[in-house]
Design an enzyme around this catalytic site. Sequence first.
Site, PDB file in Angstrom:
ATOM      1  N   HIS A 261      42.287  40.660  42.322  1.00  0.00           N
ATOM      2  CA  HIS A 261      42.613  39.947  43.572  1.00  0.00           C
ATOM      3  C   HIS A 261      42.194  38.479  43.389  1.00  0.00           C
ATOM      4  O   HIS A 261      41.022  38.195  43.137  1.00  0.00           O
ATOM      5  CB  HIS A 261      41.845  40.564  44.747  1.00  0.00           C
ATOM      6  CG  HIS A 261      42.308  40.050  46.075  1.00  0.00           C
ATOM      7  ND1 HIS A 261      42.870  40.858  47.039  1.00  0.00           N
ATOM      8  CD2 HIS A 261      42.312  38.796  46.593  1.00  0.00           C
ATOM      9  CE1 HIS A 261      43.187  40.124  48.091  1.00  0.00           C
ATOM     10  NE2 HIS A 261      42.854  38.864  47.834  1.00  0.00           N
TER      11      HIS A 261
ATOM     12  N   GLN B 281      34.439  31.807  42.982  1.00  0.00           N
ATOM     13  CA  GLN B 281      33.044  32.023  43.351  1.00  0.00           C
ATOM     14  C   GLN B 281      32.358  30.688  43.614  1.00  0.00           C
ATOM     15  O   GLN B 281      32.825  29.642  43.164  1.00  0.00           O
ATOM     16  CB  GLN B 281      32.304  32.713  42.208  1.00  0.00           C
ATOM     17  CG  GLN B 281      32.762  34.129  41.938  1.00  0.00           C
ATOM     18  CD  GLN B 281      31.747  34.847  41.054  1.00  0.00           C
ATOM     19  OE1 GLN B 281      30.541  34.819  41.312  1.00  0.00           O
ATOM     20  NE2 GLN B 281      32.231  35.486  40.011  1.00  0.00           N
TER      21      GLN B 281
ATOM     22  N   HIS C  52      40.600  35.216  43.392  1.00  0.00           N
ATOM     23  CA  HIS C  52      39.377  34.782  44.071  1.00  0.00           C
ATOM     24  C   HIS C  52      38.594  33.833  43.181  1.00  0.00           C
ATOM     25  O   HIS C  52      38.791  33.789  41.977  1.00  0.00           O
ATOM     26  CB  HIS C  52      38.501  35.997  44.417  1.00  0.00           C
ATOM     27  CG  HIS C  52      37.937  36.671  43.206  1.00  0.00           C
ATOM     28  ND1 HIS C  52      38.660  37.563  42.458  1.00  0.00           N
ATOM     29  CD2 HIS C  52      36.732  36.561  42.597  1.00  0.00           C
ATOM     30  CE1 HIS C  52      37.924  37.989  41.443  1.00  0.00           C
ATOM     31  NE2 HIS C  52      36.743  37.398  41.503  1.00  0.00           N
TER      32      HIS C  52
ATOM     33  N   CYS D 254      40.534  43.025  49.174  1.00  0.00           N
ATOM     34  CA  CYS D 254      41.672  42.959  50.097  1.00  0.00           C
ATOM     35  C   CYS D 254      41.207  43.010  51.555  1.00  0.00           C
ATOM     36  O   CYS D 254      40.163  43.596  51.878  1.00  0.00           O
ATOM     37  CB  CYS D 254      42.643  44.110  49.824  1.00  0.00           C
ATOM     38  SG  CYS D 254      43.841  43.739  48.520  1.00  0.00           S
TER      39      CYS D 254
ATOM     40  N   HIS E 269      46.968  40.360  47.380  1.00  0.00           N
ATOM     41  CA  HIS E 269      46.318  40.878  46.179  1.00  0.00           C
ATOM     42  C   HIS E 269      47.010  40.402  44.898  1.00  0.00           C
ATOM     43  O   HIS E 269      46.413  40.357  43.833  1.00  0.00           O
ATOM     44  CB  HIS E 269      46.357  42.415  46.266  1.00  0.00           C
ATOM     45  CG  HIS E 269      45.675  43.113  45.143  1.00  0.00           C
ATOM     46  ND1 HIS E 269      44.308  43.207  45.052  1.00  0.00           N
ATOM     47  CD2 HIS E 269      46.175  43.760  44.053  1.00  0.00           C
ATOM     48  CE1 HIS E 269      43.989  43.892  43.962  1.00  0.00           C
ATOM     49  NE2 HIS E 269      45.105  44.229  43.337  1.00  0.00           N
TER      50      HIS E 269
ATOM     51  N   CYS F 131      36.690  38.375  34.519  1.00  0.00           N
ATOM     52  CA  CYS F 131      36.976  38.561  35.942  1.00  0.00           C
ATOM     53  C   CYS F 131      37.039  40.057  36.245  1.00  0.00           C
ATOM     54  O   CYS F 131      37.768  40.795  35.584  1.00  0.00           O
ATOM     55  CB  CYS F 131      38.298  37.871  36.270  1.00  0.00           C
ATOM     56  SG  CYS F 131      38.710  37.968  37.997  1.00  0.00           S
ATOM     57  N   SER F 132      36.267  40.478  37.258  1.00  0.00           N
ATOM     58  CA  SER F 132      36.105  41.917  37.483  1.00  0.00           C
ATOM     59  C   SER F 132      37.148  42.486  38.429  1.00  0.00           C
ATOM     60  O   SER F 132      37.246  43.696  38.590  1.00  0.00           O
ATOM     61  CB  SER F 132      34.709  42.185  38.049  1.00  0.00           C
ATOM     62  OG  SER F 132      34.568  41.526  39.299  1.00  0.00           O
TER      63      SER F 132
ATOM     64  N   ASP G 132      27.806  40.380  47.223  1.00  0.00           N
ATOM     65  CA  ASP G 132      26.934  41.544  47.437  1.00  0.00           C
ATOM     66  C   ASP G 132      26.012  41.779  46.240  1.00  0.00           C
ATOM     67  O   ASP G 132      25.078  42.573  46.329  1.00  0.00           O
ATOM     68  CB  ASP G 132      27.793  42.796  47.672  1.00  0.00           C
ATOM     69  CG  ASP G 132      28.744  42.602  48.850  1.00  0.00           C
ATOM     70  OD1 ASP G 132      28.289  42.109  49.894  1.00  0.00           O
ATOM     71  OD2 ASP G 132      29.953  42.914  48.707  1.00  0.00           O
TER      72      ASP G 132
ATOM     73  N   ASN H 178      36.956  32.423  37.693  1.00  0.00           N
ATOM     74  CA  ASN H 178      37.230  33.110  36.427  1.00  0.00           C
ATOM     75  C   ASN H 178      38.544  33.844  36.637  1.00  0.00           C
ATOM     76  O   ASN H 178      38.623  34.708  37.506  1.00  0.00           O
ATOM     77  CB  ASN H 178      36.158  34.155  36.107  1.00  0.00           C
ATOM     78  CG  ASN H 178      34.820  33.519  35.815  1.00  0.00           C
ATOM     79  OD1 ASN H 178      34.755  32.441  35.234  1.00  0.00           O
ATOM     80  ND2 ASN H 178      33.758  34.178  36.219  1.00  0.00           N
TER      81      ASN H 178
ATOM     82  N   CYS I 178      41.139  47.956  46.429  1.00  0.00           N
ATOM     83  CA  CYS I 178      40.547  46.659  46.038  1.00  0.00           C
ATOM     84  C   CYS I 178      39.411  46.291  46.997  1.00  0.00           C
ATOM     85  O   CYS I 178      39.583  46.322  48.208  1.00  0.00           O
ATOM     86  CB  CYS I 178      41.639  45.594  46.068  1.00  0.00           C
ATOM     87  SG  CYS I 178      40.988  43.922  45.936  1.00  0.00           S
TER      88      CYS I 178
HETATM   89  P1  H2U Z   1      34.341  38.041  39.239  1.00  0.00           P
HETATM   90  O1  H2U Z   1      35.537  38.876  39.191  1.00  0.00           O
HETATM   91  O2  H2U Z   1      34.632  36.611  38.794  1.00  0.00           O
HETATM   92  O3  H2U Z   1      33.216  38.666  38.525  1.00  0.00           O
HETATM   93  O4  H2U Z   1      33.928  37.909  40.768  1.00  0.00           O
HETATM   94  C1  H2U Z   1      33.890  38.977  41.624  1.00  0.00           C
HETATM   95  C2  H2U Z   1      32.614  38.880  42.390  1.00  0.00           C
HETATM   96  O5  H2U Z   1      32.715  39.703  43.538  1.00  0.00           O
HETATM   97  C3  H2U Z   1      31.433  39.405  41.570  1.00  0.00           C
HETATM   98  O6  H2U Z   1      30.473  38.376  41.429  1.00  0.00           O
HETATM   99  C4  H2U Z   1      31.509  40.330  43.781  1.00  0.00           C
HETATM  100  C5  H2U Z   1      30.904  40.569  42.387  1.00  0.00           C
HETATM  101  O7  H2U Z   1      29.496  40.569  42.450  1.00  0.00           O
HETATM  102  N1  H2U Z   1      31.751  41.557  44.530  1.00  0.00           N
HETATM  103  C6  H2U Z   1      31.107  41.734  45.739  1.00  0.00           C
HETATM  104  O8  H2U Z   1      30.337  40.879  46.172  1.00  0.00           O
HETATM  105  N2  H2U Z   1      31.346  42.871  46.460  1.00  0.00           N
HETATM  106  C7  H2U Z   1      32.178  43.852  46.049  1.00  0.00           C
HETATM  107  O9  H2U Z   1      32.349  44.828  46.733  1.00  0.00           O
HETATM  108  C8  H2U Z   1      32.882  43.744  44.751  1.00  0.00           C
HETATM  109  C9  H2U Z   1      32.660  42.501  43.968  1.00  0.00           C
END
Ligand code: H2U
Length: 350
Positions: free
Chosen positions: A166, A170, A168, A55, A115, A162-163, A78, A155, A52
């Site tokens: 874990h 924003q 979180h 994490c 997580h 949501c990607s 990032d 999200n 992850c």
């Molecule tokens: P979402 O799952 O709501 O998309 O938010 C995850 C955010 O985390 C996403 O905007 C960021 C993604 O750009 N992210 C990082 O900044 N660094 C990473 O290594 C993975 C995800």
Amino acid sequence: MTAFNNNEHPHRRYNPLLDEWILVSPHRAKRPWQGQNEKITDEHRPEHDDNCYLCAGNVRANGIKNDEYTNCYVFENDFSALLKEEVNYTNTKHSLFQSKPERGMNKVICFSPKHNLTLPEMEVEDIEKVVQTWASQYIELGNQDFINYVQIFENKGSIMGCSNPHPHGQIWAQSSLPTQVEKTQKSLQNYYEKNKTSLLKDYLDEEIKQQERIVMENDHFVVLVPFWAIWPYETMIISKRHFGNIIAMNKEETTAFADIIKGITVKYDNLFETSFPYSSGIHQAPTDRVSHPEWHFHMHFYPPLLRSATVKKFMVGYEMLGEAQRDISPEQSAKILRDLPNIHYKTKTN
Ligand code: H2U
């Protein structure tokens, strides 16, 4: 002619925050369903996942290592949608081709190192740390001269885009007021100028009198299904006291806010006994160095699920071309949520 009944007859309702109308078709909640049944499974997740990006101690996609954090953890996104950089820009001055550069910053907030621990499963004191982090980020970001608005949101669940599982949220902080916020501000301002009171305070007082759409409350906050809600189980947390932003909350209110976030998210999970997906976010005064007596702190929850853990409301044809429409009435939804247990289904003993 039959007498009008809110729970049976199609009607339109006015959203005074967005100055928009919505269509309510409560009789349609009974229609048969032969459509898609997407699967949402609560897969087992470990407390720490080596793969992850979020994490503690793990390396993110761009090679940066997360701290060995033990509470809430914030880092700059990032893959930011907004950039700090100032650019030289000449407007084309054609009214049909307007654009302007937008500056900003994006951050990610890991709610805890765990997580597998979502907000409804966290202790109130740990959710309080998330609230305190939101407040310090509102100050830190809002103090930057090019930031005029700080949007805090979450999200939750893959169906909300949501990607990463874990838990979180924003923060997107930017120079302009985003459209929804600008519309809300205009409505709050118009109301305040006319009545010298807060639109949401007056609305809340009336909702408390009527009780029909209240889901739960504590000493400082109320959760209700707004009269004009569009998502089947949409709710709003509204502060009982009229204040404009998260840093105006005192210690007791901070705890009460954390408590009510847990309260509503536990009910959400209990509704279909699944980790309930939603997009949620705080609407509060801009950080544009102007006084905003019209703003009244609140938080929206927009969850898409309709009938079960697998069937969601689609905002498609009519909604895209006409206006938002809902089937089950806000009053019915509020009653369903109100009647749910306050203990998370995973912790209940049989
Ligand atoms: P979402 O799952 O709501 O998309 O938010 C995850 C955010 O985390 C996403 O905007 C960021 C993604 O750009 N992210 C990082 O900044 N660094 C990473 O290594 C993975 C995800």
